[in-house]
Design a protein around this motif. Structure first.
Motif, PDB file in Angstrom:
ATOM      1  N   ALA A  33      -0.394   6.977   7.482  1.00  0.00           N
ATOM      2  CA  ALA A  33       0.030   6.801   6.333  1.00  0.00           C
ATOM      3  C   ALA A  33       1.460   7.564   6.246  1.00  0.00           C
ATOM      4  CB  ALA A  33      -0.867   7.486   5.386  1.00  0.00           C
ATOM      5  N   GLY A  34       2.366   6.607   6.028  1.00  0.00           N
ATOM      6  CA  GLY A  34       3.842   7.087   5.918  1.00  0.00           C
ATOM      7  C   GLY A  34       4.493   6.883   4.698  1.00  0.00           C
ATOM      8  N   LYS A  35       5.166   7.942   4.152  1.00  0.00           N
ATOM      9  CA  LYS A  35       5.752   8.130   3.063  1.00  0.00           C
ATOM     10  C   LYS A  35       7.243   7.757   3.376  1.00  0.00           C
ATOM     11  CE  LYS A  35       5.730  10.010  -1.110  1.00  0.00           C
ATOM     12  NZ  LYS A  35       5.039   8.992  -2.352  1.00  0.00           N
ATOM     13  N   GLY A  36       7.689   6.850   2.780  1.00  0.00           N
ATOM     14  CA  GLY A  36       8.939   6.297   2.801  1.00  0.00           C
ATOM     15  C   GLY A  36       9.066   5.616   4.200  1.00  0.00           C
ATOM     16  N   ASP A  37      10.007   5.845   4.890  1.00  0.00           N
ATOM     17  CA  ASP A  37      10.280   5.405   6.344  1.00  0.00           C
ATOM     18  C   ASP A  37       9.647   6.288   7.358  1.00  0.00           C
ATOM     19  OD1 ASP A  37      11.440   3.070   5.581  1.00  0.00           O
ATOM     20  OD2 ASP A  37      13.150   3.942   5.687  1.00  0.00           O
ATOM     21  N   GLU A  38       8.790   7.492   6.850  1.00  0.00           N
ATOM     22  CA  GLU A  38       8.561   8.299   8.293  1.00  0.00           C
ATOM     23  C   GLU A  38       7.364   7.692   9.043  1.00  0.00           C
ATOM     24  OE1 GLU A  38       6.907  11.664   5.709  1.00  0.00           O
ATOM     25  OE2 GLU A  38       8.911  12.424   5.310  1.00  0.00           O
ATOM     26  N   HIS A  39       6.760   6.627   8.517  1.00  0.00           N
ATOM     27  CA  HIS A  39       5.978   6.024   9.470  1.00  0.00           C
ATOM     28  C   HIS A  39       6.458   5.375  10.989  1.00  0.00           C
ATOM     29  CE1 HIS A  39       7.428   2.368   7.575  1.00  0.00           C
ATOM     30  NE2 HIS A  39       6.882   1.808   8.211  1.00  0.00           N
ATOM     31  N   LEU A  40       7.721   4.982  10.627  1.00  0.00           N
ATOM     32  CA  LEU A  40       8.536   4.626  11.939  1.00  0.00           C
ATOM     33  C   LEU A  40       8.496   5.630  13.031  1.00  0.00           C
ATOM     34  CD1 LEU A  40      11.447   2.724   9.922  1.00  0.00           C
ATOM     35  CD2 LEU A  40       9.297   1.714  11.210  1.00  0.00           C
ATOM     36  N   GLU A  41       8.741   6.815  12.573  1.00  0.00           N
ATOM     37  CA  GLU A  41       9.060   8.017  13.466  1.00  0.00           C
ATOM     38  C   GLU A  41       7.565   8.267  14.234  1.00  0.00           C
ATOM     39  OE1 GLU A  41       9.674  12.871  13.433  1.00  0.00           O
ATOM     40  OE2 GLU A  41      10.813  11.825  12.036  1.00  0.00           O
ATOM     41  N   ILE A  42       6.676   8.426  13.323  1.00  0.00           N
ATOM     42  CA  ILE A  42       5.171   8.491  14.028  1.00  0.00           C
ATOM     43  C   ILE A  42       4.802   7.434  14.752  1.00  0.00           C
ATOM     44  CG2 ILE A  42       2.858   8.800  13.174  1.00  0.00           C
ATOM     45  CD1 ILE A  42       3.689   9.771  10.464  1.00  0.00           C
ATOM     46  N   LEU A  43       5.238   6.054  14.406  1.00  0.00           N
ATOM     47  CA  LEU A  43       4.786   5.095  15.412  1.00  0.00           C
ATOM     48  C   LEU A  43       5.484   5.318  16.731  1.00  0.00           C
ATOM     49  CD1 LEU A  43       4.785   2.056  13.001  1.00  0.00           C
ATOM     50  CD2 LEU A  43       2.908   2.829  14.340  1.00  0.00           C
ATOM     51  N   SER A  44       6.740   5.862  16.643  1.00  0.00           N
ATOM     52  CA  SER A  44       7.307   5.842  18.044  1.00  0.00           C
ATOM     53  C   SER A  44       6.901   6.960  18.591  1.00  0.00           C
ATOM     54  CB  SER A  44       8.943   6.028  17.605  1.00  0.00           C
ATOM     55  OG  SER A  44       9.317   7.266  17.408  1.00  0.00           O
ATOM     56  N   GLY A  72       0.695  -1.245  -0.125  1.00  0.00           N
ATOM     57  CA  GLY A  72       0.031  -0.050  -0.043  1.00  0.00           C
ATOM     58  C   GLY A  72       0.777   1.499  -0.069  1.00  0.00           C
ATOM     59  N   LYS A  73       2.016   0.895   0.285  1.00  0.00           N
ATOM     60  CA  LYS A  73       2.829   2.399   0.288  1.00  0.00           C
ATOM     61  C   LYS A  73       2.819   3.213  -0.943  1.00  0.00           C
ATOM     62  CE  LYS A  73       6.383   1.371   3.453  1.00  0.00           C
ATOM     63  NZ  LYS A  73       6.120   2.711   4.653  1.00  0.00           N
ATOM     64  N   LYS A  74       2.690   2.587  -2.022  1.00  0.00           N
ATOM     65  CA  LYS A  74       2.781   3.478  -3.317  1.00  0.00           C
ATOM     66  C   LYS A  74       1.326   4.029  -3.627  1.00  0.00           C
ATOM     67  CE  LYS A  74       0.746  -0.637  -5.888  1.00  0.00           C
ATOM     68  NZ  LYS A  74       0.738  -1.472  -5.189  1.00  0.00           N
ATOM     69  N   ALA A  75       0.579   3.938  -2.539  1.00  0.00           N
ATOM     70  CA  ALA A  75      -0.743   4.779  -2.581  1.00  0.00           C
ATOM     71  C   ALA A  75      -0.662   5.894  -1.560  1.00  0.00           C
ATOM     72  CB  ALA A  75      -2.064   4.056  -2.307  1.00  0.00           C
ATOM     73  N   VAL A  76       0.396   6.119  -0.879  1.00  0.00           N
ATOM     74  CA  VAL A  76       0.680   7.292  -0.157  1.00  0.00           C
ATOM     75  C   VAL A  76       1.202   8.307  -0.618  1.00  0.00           C
ATOM     76  CG1 VAL A  76       1.842   7.877   2.086  1.00  0.00           C
ATOM     77  CG2 VAL A  76       1.115   5.730   1.946  1.00  0.00           C
ATOM     78  N   LYS A  77       0.415   9.334  -0.794  1.00  0.00           N
ATOM     79  CA  LYS A  77       1.236  10.818  -1.354  1.00  0.00           C
ATOM     80  C   LYS A  77       1.967  11.527  -0.495  1.00  0.00           C
ATOM     81  CE  LYS A  77      -3.246  11.348  -3.938  1.00  0.00           C
ATOM     82  NZ  LYS A  77      -4.421  12.277  -4.235  1.00  0.00           N
ATOM     83  N   GLU A  78       1.642  11.682   0.764  1.00  0.00           N
ATOM     84  CA  GLU A  78       2.548  12.323   1.758  1.00  0.00           C
ATOM     85  C   GLU A  78       2.067  11.667   2.982  1.00  0.00           C
ATOM     86  OE1 GLU A  78       1.400  16.407   3.027  1.00  0.00           O
ATOM     87  OE2 GLU A  78       0.414  16.258   0.994  1.00  0.00           O
ATOM     88  N   THR A  79       2.872  11.843   4.171  1.00  0.00           N
ATOM     89  CA  THR A  79       2.788  11.210   5.467  1.00  0.00           C
ATOM     90  C   THR A  79       1.648  12.135   5.968  1.00  0.00           C
ATOM     91  OG1 THR A  79       5.132  10.607   5.872  1.00  0.00           O
ATOM     92  CG2 THR A  79       3.793  10.936   7.648  1.00  0.00           C
ATOM     93  N   GLY A  80       0.854  11.360   6.849  1.00  0.00           N
ATOM     94  CA  GLY A  80      -0.411  11.794   7.643  1.00  0.00           C
ATOM     95  C   GLY A  80      -0.919  11.144   8.579  1.00  0.00           C
ATOM     96  N   LEU A  81      -1.651  11.456   9.465  1.00  0.00           N
ATOM     97  CA  LEU A  81      -2.303  10.777  10.688  1.00  0.00           C
ATOM     98  C   LEU A  81      -3.860  11.397  10.828  1.00  0.00           C
ATOM     99  CD1 LEU A  81      -0.910   9.301  12.948  1.00  0.00           C
ATOM    100  CD2 LEU A  81      -0.464  11.399  14.088  1.00  0.00           C
TER     101      LEU A  81
END
Length: 145
Positions: free
Chosen positions: A102-113, A69-78
Motif C-alpha cells: 500500500a503506497g501513499k502518493g508515489d512511495e510505492h515506487l521506492e518500495i517496488l524498487s 484504490g489510492k484514496k483508500a491508502v492511509k499510509e505506506t505499508g508492506l
C-alpha cells in the motif's frame, strides 16, 4: 526501508490458502489491521488481479490496489506472507511469497524498487521462504537501501 513499513506484525510465516482470492484478502487484511488501508483497498487489490495478475515469477506475487484504490491508502505499508505449500495465481502459477503493498502518493515506487532488488536474487527468496523468524525477513529487506 523505513522501520514502520515492515514490522513483525506485517509478516506471516507458513500460511496456507485454498485460492488466490483468499490469499489476496488475507494480505490486504494484514495491511488494513495495521492501519495502512481501509477495507475498500482490499476490494481494489482483488480488482487489480482481475485486470492483470500480480504474479511476478520466481514464486512471488505482489498484490496491490488499482490506481482508484489510492484514496483508500492511509499510509505506506508492506505485508509479507510465506505460503510453503503454494497457492495458485492465475492459470498454473504457484505463489509461495506474497508481498502486499500500500503506497501513499508515489512511495510505492521506492518500495517496488527495493522489493525488485531483494527478489531478483533467487537465494533471497529462498531465505525468506525458509526463514525461521520474522526478524530474518525484516533484516533481509533492511539490507537493501
Amino acid at each position: 526501508m523505513s522501520e514502520n513499513i515492515l514490522t513483525a506484525k506485517t509478516i506471516e510465516l507458513g500460511a496456507s490458502f485454498d485460492n488466490q482470492e483468499e490469499a489476496v484478502r488475507y494480505v490486504g487484511g494484514m495491511l488494513r489491521d495495521q492501519g495502512y488501508v481501509t477495507d475498500e483497498y482490499i476490494e481494489q487489490m482483488l480488482e487489480r488481479e482481475e485486470v492483470t495478475s500480480t504474479y511476478m515469477g520466481n514464486f512471488v506475487a505482489i498484490p496491490h490496489g488499482t490506481e482508484a484504490g489510492k484514496k483508500a491508502v492511509k499510509e505506506t505499508g508492506l505485508a509479507i506472507v510465506t505460503v510453503p505449500e503454494g497457492v495458485e495465481f492465475g492459470s498454473g502459477n504457484t505463489v509461495k511469497l506474497l508481498i502486499g503493498i500500500a503506497g501513499k502518493g508515489d512511495e510505492h515506487l521506492e518500495i517496488l524498487s527495493q522489493i525488485a532488488i531483494v527478489c531478483s536474487e533467487e537465494e533471497n527468496i529462498d531465505t525468506i521462504l525458509n526463514a525461521q523468524s520474522k526478524e530474518e525477513v525484516i533484516s533481509l529487506f533492511n539490507e537493501v537501501e
